[in-house]
Design a protein around this motif. Structure first.
Motif, PDB file in Angstrom:
ATOM      1  N   SER A   1       3.030 -14.450   9.186  1.00 10.18           N
ATOM      2  CA  SER A   1       2.145 -13.926  10.224  1.00 10.18           C
ATOM      3  C   SER A   1       2.026 -12.410  10.132  1.00 10.18           C
ATOM      4  CB  SER A   1       2.679 -14.316  11.608  1.00 10.18           C
ATOM      5  OG  SER A   1       2.696 -15.715  11.770  1.00 10.18           O
ATOM      6  N   PHE A   2       3.146 -11.743   9.847  1.00  8.80           N
ATOM      7  CA  PHE A   2       3.136 -10.293   9.703  1.00  8.80           C
ATOM      8  C   PHE A   2       2.221  -9.877   8.554  1.00  8.80           C
ATOM      9  CE2 PHE A   2       4.598  -6.332   7.880  1.00  8.80           C
ATOM     10  CZ  PHE A   2       4.893  -5.528   8.973  1.00  8.80           C
ATOM     11  N   VAL A   3       2.417 -10.478   7.387  1.00 15.65           N
ATOM     12  CA  VAL A   3       1.650 -10.108   6.198  1.00 15.65           C
ATOM     13  C   VAL A   3       0.163 -10.386   6.414  1.00 15.65           C
ATOM     14  CG1 VAL A   3       1.239 -10.688   3.771  1.00 15.65           C
ATOM     15  CG2 VAL A   3       3.584 -10.364   4.616  1.00 15.65           C
ATOM     16  N   SER A   4      -0.154 -11.526   6.986  1.00 12.51           N
ATOM     17  CA  SER A   4      -1.543 -11.889   7.224  1.00 12.51           C
ATOM     18  C   SER A   4      -2.217 -10.902   8.181  1.00 12.51           C
ATOM     19  CB  SER A   4      -1.616 -13.314   7.790  1.00 12.51           C
ATOM     20  OG  SER A   4      -2.942 -13.646   8.154  1.00 12.51           O
ATOM     21  N   GLY A   5      -1.525 -10.561   9.261  1.00 14.77           N
ATOM     22  CA  GLY A   5      -2.093  -9.633  10.233  1.00 14.77           C
ATOM     23  C   GLY A   5      -2.291  -8.246   9.668  1.00 14.77           C
ATOM     24  N   LEU A   6      -1.300  -7.745   8.948  1.00 18.86           N
ATOM     25  CA  LEU A   6      -1.374  -6.396   8.400  1.00 18.86           C
ATOM     26  C   LEU A   6      -2.451  -6.287   7.328  1.00 18.86           C
ATOM     27  CD1 LEU A   6      -0.370  -3.524   8.185  1.00 18.86           C
ATOM     28  CD2 LEU A   6       1.488  -4.327   6.717  1.00 18.86           C
ATOM     29  N   ARG A   7      -2.521  -7.271   6.435  1.00 16.02           N
ATOM     30  CA  ARG A   7      -3.490  -7.200   5.333  1.00 16.02           C
ATOM     31  C   ARG A   7      -4.921  -7.394   5.811  1.00 16.02           C
ATOM     32  NH1 ARG A   7      -2.748 -10.422   0.256  1.00 16.02           N
ATOM     33  NH2 ARG A   7      -4.107  -8.746  -0.482  1.00 16.02           N
ATOM     34  N   GLY A   8      -5.100  -7.932   6.998  1.00 20.72           N
ATOM     35  CA  GLY A   8      -6.449  -8.103   7.532  1.00 20.72           C
ATOM     36  C   GLY A   8      -6.899  -6.949   8.408  1.00 20.72           C
ATOM     37  N   TYR A   9      -6.097  -5.881   8.446  1.00 17.98           N
ATOM     38  CA  TYR A   9      -6.383  -4.750   9.338  1.00 17.98           C
ATOM     39  C   TYR A   9      -6.986  -3.594   8.547  1.00 17.98           C
ATOM     40  CZ  TYR A   9      -5.521  -1.278  13.014  1.00 17.98           C
ATOM     41  OH  TYR A   9      -5.659  -0.308  13.973  1.00 17.98           O
ATOM     42  N   ARG A  10      -8.133  -3.122   8.966  1.00 22.58           N
ATOM     43  CA  ARG A  10      -8.828  -2.078   8.232  1.00 22.58           C
ATOM     44  C   ARG A  10      -8.356  -0.670   8.592  1.00 22.58           C
ATOM     45  NH1 ARG A  10     -15.235  -3.907   8.367  1.00 22.58           N
ATOM     46  NH2 ARG A  10     -14.966  -5.922   7.297  1.00 22.58           N
TER      47      ARG A  10
ATOM     48  N   ALA B   1      -4.421   2.642   4.854  1.00 25.00           N
ATOM     49  CA  ALA B   1      -5.171   1.503   5.373  1.00 25.00           C
ATOM     50  C   ALA B   1      -4.391   0.209   5.189  1.00 25.00           C
ATOM     51  CB  ALA B   1      -6.517   1.399   4.658  1.00 25.00           C
ATOM     52  N   GLY B   2      -4.249  -0.553   6.264  1.00 25.73           N
ATOM     53  CA  GLY B   2      -3.483  -1.795   6.191  1.00 25.73           C
ATOM     54  C   GLY B   2      -4.034  -2.776   5.183  1.00 25.73           C
ATOM     55  N   ASN B   3      -5.362  -2.908   5.113  1.00 27.40           N
ATOM     56  CA  ASN B   3      -5.942  -3.913   4.215  1.00 27.40           C
ATOM     57  C   ASN B   3      -5.964  -3.483   2.758  1.00 27.40           C
ATOM     58  OD1 ASN B   3      -7.958  -2.010   4.322  1.00 27.40           O
ATOM     59  ND2 ASN B   3      -9.601  -3.436   4.857  1.00 27.40           N
ATOM     60  N   SER B   4      -5.441  -2.277   2.464  1.00 29.48           N
ATOM     61  CA  SER B   4      -5.346  -1.858   1.064  1.00 29.48           C
ATOM     62  C   SER B   4      -4.035  -2.310   0.415  1.00 29.48           C
ATOM     63  CB  SER B   4      -5.468  -0.335   0.958  1.00 29.48           C
ATOM     64  OG  SER B   4      -4.308   0.304   1.468  1.00 29.48           O
ATOM     65  N   LEU B   5      -3.115  -2.845   1.227  1.00 27.82           N
ATOM     66  CA  LEU B   5      -1.838  -3.318   0.694  1.00 27.82           C
ATOM     67  C   LEU B   5      -2.021  -4.682   0.036  1.00 27.82           C
ATOM     68  CD1 LEU B   5       0.510  -2.511   3.725  1.00 27.82           C
ATOM     69  CD2 LEU B   5       0.212  -1.149   1.656  1.00 27.82           C
ATOM     70  N   ASN B   6      -1.317  -4.896  -1.067  1.00 25.97           N
ATOM     71  CA  ASN B   6      -1.300  -6.251  -1.625  1.00 25.97           C
ATOM     72  C   ASN B   6      -0.195  -7.053  -0.942  1.00 25.97           C
ATOM     73  OD1 ASN B   6       1.216  -5.743  -2.962  1.00 25.97           O
ATOM     74  ND2 ASN B   6       0.133  -4.855  -4.710  1.00 25.97           N
ATOM     75  N   GLY B   7      -0.095  -8.318  -1.268  1.00 30.52           N
ATOM     76  CA  GLY B   7       0.872  -9.178  -0.589  1.00 30.52           C
ATOM     77  C   GLY B   7       2.301  -8.715  -0.750  1.00 30.52           C
ATOM     78  N   THR B   8       2.652  -8.277  -1.941  1.00 34.22           N
ATOM     79  CA  THR B   8       4.014  -7.818  -2.200  1.00 34.22           C
ATOM     80  C   THR B   8       4.335  -6.577  -1.377  1.00 34.22           C
ATOM     81  OG1 THR B   8       3.959  -8.717  -4.444  1.00 34.22           O
ATOM     82  CG2 THR B   8       5.610  -7.018  -3.971  1.00 34.22           C
ATOM     83  N   GLN B   9       3.382  -5.656  -1.286  1.00 36.08           N
ATOM     84  CA  GLN B   9       3.590  -4.428  -0.504  1.00 36.08           C
ATOM     85  C   GLN B   9       3.749  -4.760   0.981  1.00 36.08           C
ATOM     86  OE1 GLN B   9      -0.023  -2.528  -1.958  1.00 36.08           O
ATOM     87  NE2 GLN B   9       1.192  -0.919  -2.952  1.00 36.08           N
ATOM     88  N   ALA B  10       2.912  -5.653   1.493  1.00 38.36           N
ATOM     89  CA  ALA B  10       2.993  -6.022   2.898  1.00 38.36           C
ATOM     90  C   ALA B  10       4.322  -6.721   3.205  1.00 38.36           C
ATOM     91  CB  ALA B  10       1.824  -6.917   3.285  1.00 38.36           C
ATOM     92  N   GLU B  11       4.779  -7.552   2.289  1.00 36.19           N
ATOM     93  CA  GLU B  11       6.074  -8.210   2.466  1.00 36.19           C
ATOM     94  C   GLU B  11       7.201  -7.182   2.467  1.00 36.19           C
ATOM     95  OE1 GLU B  11       6.880 -11.433  -0.135  1.00 36.19           O
ATOM     96  OE2 GLU B  11       5.184 -12.637   0.555  1.00 36.19           O
ATOM     97  N   SER B  12       7.060  -6.150   1.644  1.00 34.56           N
ATOM     98  CA  SER B  12       8.066  -5.091   1.616  1.00 34.56           C
ATOM     99  C   SER B  12       8.119  -4.362   2.960  1.00 34.56           C
ATOM    100  CB  SER B  12       7.750  -4.107   0.494  1.00 34.56           C
ATOM    101  OG  SER B  12       8.664  -3.021   0.499  1.00 34.56           O
TER     102      SER B  12
END
Length: 266
Positions: free
Chosen positions: A143-152, A187-198
């Motif tokens: 949920s964290f990764v999904s929310g962060l990566r969808g944020y502009r 920008a939150g949506n510029s992170l890839n999945g690995t970065q967001a998980e980190s």
């Protein structure tokens, strides 16, 4: 402003020293802090009932009276704190609420009078009524990764948005982003999945470490930003002078070397 680690520290203190003790009296010295309840009603709800459980959601502290048919709600505003009282010792100067037991009690101290004292049927009902997002220490990784990566917008703004993630404010968002090496306006949506998980893992580690330190910056591990955050502060990693930038209407502290701008949101 007290954030998740501070309020969790308050909760653990109340849990250890305030439960199972019948309430004999409540004194409200700052009725302007009460939300949808009068001093008299609050007193009747608590008098002769023991406090039996504590919970926290984000920056809110809840404590249930016996029977768990109602919960006292505390939010600590900009500078509030919880103080356990021993015997007939002096109360804090800015005590907005004092709950008195047979011996001692607990005081809600709010120098700037910007907190909130309320009553709710349950923490879950209260969180829903305030449209609070999941607690920062309870949200799952997906949920964290999904929310962060969808944020502009700027990542700091997402971390601080209580409707998306409850518990993090200006101070601990700075620490999380420093540990992650990210500029506050990245920008939150510029992170890839690995970065967001980190970022998720760093957030968990920072918050849990701060709770273990009793929310005292001086007790945080070497290499943390918080003990150095402020005028004249230097980066604990590279020694560079810390700088500030405005994000979401707040002043963010960061290291311009270790958190160089990249994919910055406007």
């Amino acid at each position: 402003m007290p954030e998740l680690p501070d309020v969790e520290t308050f909760r653990r203190t109340l849990d250890a020293h305030g439960l199972g003790r019948p309430v004999r009296r409540t004194t409200v010295s700052a009725p302007d802090l009460l939300a949808d309840i009068s001093p008299q009603s609050l007193g009747r709800l608590l008098k002769n009932h023991s406090l039996v459980e504590t919970r926290r959601h984000g920056k809110y502290l809840f404590t249930a009276r016996e029977g768990r048919d109602g919960w006292l709600v505390l939010h600590f505003g900009m500078s509030g704190t919880l103080v356990m009282l021993e015997g007939k010792g002096a109360q804090p100067e800015h005590a907005g609420l004092v709950v008195t037991f047979d011996h001692g009690g607990v005081a809600y101290d709010s120098p700037r009078r910007l907190g909130m004292i309320g009553w709710t049927e349950s923490p879950e009902a209260f969180a829903a009524s305030r449209e609070l997002g999941p607690d920062a220490l309870a949200i799952d990784r997906e949920s964290f990764v999904s929310g962060l990566r969808g944020y502009r917008g700027a990542i700091k703004c997402w971390l601080m948005d209580q409707a998306r993630l409850a518990g993090i404010g200006n101070v601990y968002s700075d620490e999380i982003l420093f540990q992650a090496g990210l500029h506050p306006k990245h920008a939150g949506n510029s992170l890839n999945g690995t970065q967001a998980e980190s970022v998720y893992g760093i957030m968990q580690r920072v918050l849990e470490g701060a709770v273990a330190a009793g929310a005292d910056p001086a007790r945080l591990p070497d290499g943390y930003l918080l003990p150095n955050r402020g005028e004249g502060g230097r980066c604990p990693a590279c020694g560079e002078a810390l700088d500030t930038v405005r994000a979401c209407g707040r002043t963010a502290w960061y290291c311009p070397h270790c958190q160089a701008p990249d994919e910055v949101s406007g």
